[in-house]
Write an enzyme that holds these catalytic residues in place. Structure first.
Site, PDB file in Angstrom:
ATOM      1  N   ALA A   1     -24.555 -11.489-150.497  1.00 48.12           N
ATOM      2  CA  ALA A   1     -25.474 -12.586-150.725  1.00 48.12           C
ATOM      3  C   ALA A   1     -25.598 -12.667-152.404  1.00 48.12           C
ATOM      4  O   ALA A   1     -25.131 -11.790-153.053  1.00 48.12           O
ATOM      5  CB  ALA A   1     -26.874 -11.655-150.395  1.00 48.12           C
TER       6      ALA A   1
ATOM      7  N   GLY B   1     -23.046  -9.546-147.583  1.00 49.53           N
ATOM      8  CA  GLY B   1     -23.458 -10.672-146.746  1.00 49.53           C
ATOM      9  C   GLY B   1     -22.225 -11.499-146.126  1.00 49.53           C
ATOM     10  O   GLY B   1     -22.230 -11.947-145.157  1.00 49.53           O
TER      11      GLY B   1
ATOM     12  N   GLU C   1     -20.937  -9.285-143.440  1.00 47.62           N
ATOM     13  CA  GLU C   1     -21.902  -9.613-142.346  1.00 47.62           C
ATOM     14  C   GLU C   1     -21.912 -11.226-141.646  1.00 47.62           C
ATOM     15  O   GLU C   1     -22.030 -11.315-140.271  1.00 47.62           O
ATOM     16  CB  GLU C   1     -23.347  -9.591-142.686  1.00 47.62           C
ATOM     17  CG  GLU C   1     -23.680  -8.058-143.191  1.00 47.62           C
ATOM     18  CD  GLU C   1     -25.193  -7.932-143.780  1.00 47.62           C
ATOM     19  OE1 GLU C   1     -25.147  -8.472-144.987  1.00 47.62           O
ATOM     20  OE2 GLU C   1     -26.091  -7.396-143.290  1.00 47.62           O
TER      21      GLU C   1
ATOM     22  N   GLU D   1     -23.796  -2.550-150.348  1.00 51.06           N
ATOM     23  CA  GLU D   1     -25.194  -2.740-150.820  1.00 51.06           C
ATOM     24  C   GLU D   1     -25.601  -1.198-151.470  1.00 51.06           C
ATOM     25  O   GLU D   1     -26.596  -1.300-152.381  1.00 51.06           O
ATOM     26  CB  GLU D   1     -26.044  -2.910-149.467  1.00 51.06           C
ATOM     27  CG  GLU D   1     -25.828  -4.426-149.022  1.00 51.06           C
ATOM     28  CD  GLU D   1     -24.616  -4.564-148.071  1.00 51.06           C
ATOM     29  OE1 GLU D   1     -23.885  -3.809-148.024  1.00 51.06           O
ATOM     30  OE2 GLU D   1     -24.595  -5.930-147.738  1.00 51.06           O
TER      31      GLU D   1
HETATM   32  N1  COA Z   1     -23.879 -12.545-156.214  1.00 43.89           N
HETATM   33  C1  COA Z   1     -23.743 -13.256-157.304  1.00 43.89           C
HETATM   34  N2  COA Z   1     -22.749 -13.556-158.076  1.00 43.89           N
HETATM   35  C2  COA Z   1     -21.608 -12.943-157.697  1.00 43.89           C
HETATM   36  C3  COA Z   1     -21.637 -12.261-156.514  1.00 43.89           C
HETATM   37  C4  COA Z   1     -22.676 -11.991-155.647  1.00 43.89           C
HETATM   38  N3  COA Z   1     -22.569 -11.042-154.606  1.00 43.89           N
HETATM   39  N4  COA Z   1     -20.081 -11.619-156.483  1.00 43.89           N
HETATM   40  C5  COA Z   1     -19.503 -12.318-157.510  1.00 43.89           C
HETATM   41  N5  COA Z   1     -20.499 -12.889-158.296  1.00 43.89           N
HETATM   42  C6  COA Z   1     -20.158 -13.567-159.475  1.00 43.89           C
HETATM   43  C7  COA Z   1     -20.078 -12.498-160.569  1.00 43.89           C
HETATM   44  O1  COA Z   1     -21.264 -12.526-161.289  1.00 43.89           O
HETATM   45  C8  COA Z   1     -19.153 -13.508-161.566  1.00 43.89           C
HETATM   46  O2  COA Z   1     -20.057 -14.501-162.213  1.00 43.89           O
HETATM   47  P1  COA Z   1     -20.069 -14.858-163.730  1.00 43.89           P
HETATM   48  O3  COA Z   1     -18.367 -15.511-163.879  1.00 43.89           O
HETATM   49  O4  COA Z   1     -20.903 -16.235-163.798  1.00 43.89           O
HETATM   50  O5  COA Z   1     -20.148 -13.674-164.571  1.00 43.89           O
HETATM   51  C9  COA Z   1     -18.265 -14.290-160.831  1.00 43.89           C
HETATM   52  O6  COA Z   1     -18.877 -14.149-159.257  1.00 43.89           O
HETATM   53  C10 COA Z   1     -16.708 -13.703-160.507  1.00 43.89           C
HETATM   54  O7  COA Z   1     -17.082 -12.260-160.154  1.00 43.89           O
HETATM   55  P2  COA Z   1     -16.538 -10.960-160.968  1.00 43.89           P
HETATM   56  O8  COA Z   1     -17.242 -10.024-160.785  1.00 43.89           O
HETATM   57  O9  COA Z   1     -16.321 -11.364-162.435  1.00 43.89           O
HETATM   58  O10 COA Z   1     -14.944 -10.829-160.465  1.00 43.89           O
HETATM   59  P3  COA Z   1     -14.045  -9.604-160.126  1.00 43.89           P
HETATM   60  O11 COA Z   1     -13.035 -10.091-159.711  1.00 43.89           O
HETATM   61  O12 COA Z   1     -14.063  -8.957-161.395  1.00 43.89           O
HETATM   62  O13 COA Z   1     -14.866  -8.524-159.260  1.00 43.89           O
HETATM   63  C11 COA Z   1     -15.917  -8.262-156.938  1.00 43.89           C
HETATM   64  C12 COA Z   1     -14.815  -9.165-157.746  1.00 43.89           C
HETATM   65  C13 COA Z   1     -16.055  -8.966-155.483  1.00 43.89           C
HETATM   66  C14 COA Z   1     -15.607  -6.914-156.937  1.00 43.89           C
HETATM   67  C15 COA Z   1     -17.452  -8.204-157.736  1.00 43.89           C
HETATM   68  O14 COA Z   1     -17.567  -9.567-157.897  1.00 43.89           O
HETATM   69  C16 COA Z   1     -18.550  -7.695-157.024  1.00 43.89           C
HETATM   70  O15 COA Z   1     -18.573  -6.365-156.989  1.00 43.89           O
HETATM   71  N6  COA Z   1     -19.353  -8.497-156.318  1.00 43.89           N
HETATM   72  C17 COA Z   1     -20.613  -7.993-155.607  1.00 43.89           C
HETATM   73  C18 COA Z   1     -20.064  -7.543-154.300  1.00 43.89           C
HETATM   74  C19 COA Z   1     -21.640  -7.011-153.930  1.00 43.89           C
HETATM   75  O16 COA Z   1     -22.098  -6.336-154.105  1.00 43.89           O
HETATM   76  N7  COA Z   1     -22.021  -7.639-152.673  1.00 43.89           N
HETATM   77  C20 COA Z   1     -23.125  -7.196-152.004  1.00 43.89           C
HETATM   78  C21 COA Z   1     -24.102  -8.023-152.347  1.00 43.89           C
HETATM   79  S1  COA Z   1     -25.626  -7.702-151.352  1.00 43.89           S
END
Ligand code: COA
Length: 263
Positions: free
Chosen positions: A70, A115, A118, A138
């Site tokens: 999400a 999400g 999910e 989460e």
């Molecule tokens: N919601 C909003 N933005 C998200 C996102 C999410 N769930 N997942 C990634 N993004 C965004 C990042 O903020 C970043 O944006 P920016 O370039 O404006 O800073 C962009 O997508 C790229 O992500 P980034 O974190 O820089 O890539 P990465 O390769 O370093 O890491 C992940 C990849 C997937 C490990 C990391 O993005 C992450 O942990 N995301 C969240 C996962 C999560 O907790 N999901 C559950 C949500 S309820």
């Protein structure tokens, strides 16, 4: 291929009786904001009664993510009421996929987190590329899954493994997901859509009413999940009033580790 309706956050195509839905927020790793969920729901509902569509492939744009969860930036400031509504709406969207009378396959091309996982679990089958990664992280944000992840993950992989993934927030690779039964097949990235098409082309030769009935009957077995779904919606919403939720989401957005205090 022809585009029929234009959506804000997804693209859709029809080809050879298959409907393709692609989440189109590559720069945000296809994170699911409210608009994306609404677009996906409208796209799925648009083919419920289309007799010329015999299956659906749902995927994410680019090579990095199916959907990384999400949209944290969108929900970080939600109130308890908004969080509860977000969960209720997410549940409804994923139920629309689960109850689609045509087979829906998630083609998981990269991260399927929170999400995103999910969403994939609401599809009837999951095929992933060797590069795919799965998890319900989460707890790192001070919340729980809000789109029936606590229910469908346990159904798919069993209670013990589901509890481990949900409480550790561990991210697992494609082969582990296959071993757990979270995905049906793992294939090289360039064969992902082909594999989904191969499955749907086989189903296309079967009786459509029988296929729709199989989906309905198998779903009926899991309808007892209703209480768990309601509990998850209420729990998820309540976390939006907690200090740890504010800390968890701020930490993600500020790109630092979270310090939780159990409040
Ligand atoms: N919601 C909003 N933005 C998200 C996102 C999410 N769930 N997942 C990634 N993004 C965004 C990042 O903020 C970043 O944006 P920016 O370039 O404006 O800073 C962009 O997508 C790229 O992500 P980034 O974190 O820089 O890539 P990465 O390769 O370093 O890491 C992940 C990849 C997937 C490990 C990391 O993005 C992450 O942990 N995301 C969240 C996962 C999560 O907790 N999901 C559950 C949500 S309820």
């Amino acid at each position: 291929m022809s585009n029929e309706i234009t959506y804000e956050t997804i693209t859709t195509e029809e080809k050879d009786q298959i409907f393709y839905i692609t989440i189109n927020r590559e720069d945000k790793l296809n994170a699911l904001n409210i608009q994306t969920l609404s677009d996906i729901k409208n796209a799925i509902l648009s083919i419920y009664d289309k007799t010329n569509i015999r299956g659906v492939i749902l995927t994410g744009k680019g090579s990095k993510a199916f959907a990384a969860g999400a949209d944290i930036a969108e929900f970080a400031n939600f109130t308890v009421e908004e969080g509860t509504r977000m969960s209720q709406e997410g549940h409804a969207v994923l139920r629309a996929i689960e109850h689609c009378p045509k087979p829906v396959i998630a083609a998981i091309n990269g991260f399927a987190l929170g999400g995103g996982n999910e969403l994939a679990m609401s599809c009837h089958m999951r095929v992933c590329s060797e590069k795919a990664k799965f998890g319900q992280p989460e707890v790192n944000l001070g919340i729980i899954p809000g789109y029936a992840g606590t229910q469908r993950l346990a159904q798919l992989i069993g209670k013990g493994k589901a509890l481990e993934l949900l409480m550790t927030g561990d991210i697992i690779d494609a082969n582990s997901a296959l071993q757990l039964g979270l995905v049906n097949h793992v294939v090289p990235a360039d064969q992902l859509i082909l594999k989904c098409e191969e499955i749907l082309n086989k189903i296309k030769s079967k009786a459509p009413l029988a296929v729709a009935s199989v989906i309905q009957c198998v779903n009926a077995f899991y309808e007892k999940r209703a209480d768990g779904n309601n509990l998850e919606v209420n729990e998820f919403g309540n976390f939006f009033g907690s200090e740890d939720f504010i800390e968890g989401t701020n930490a993600f957005l500020e790109k630092r580790p979270a310090k939780f205090r159990g409040k």
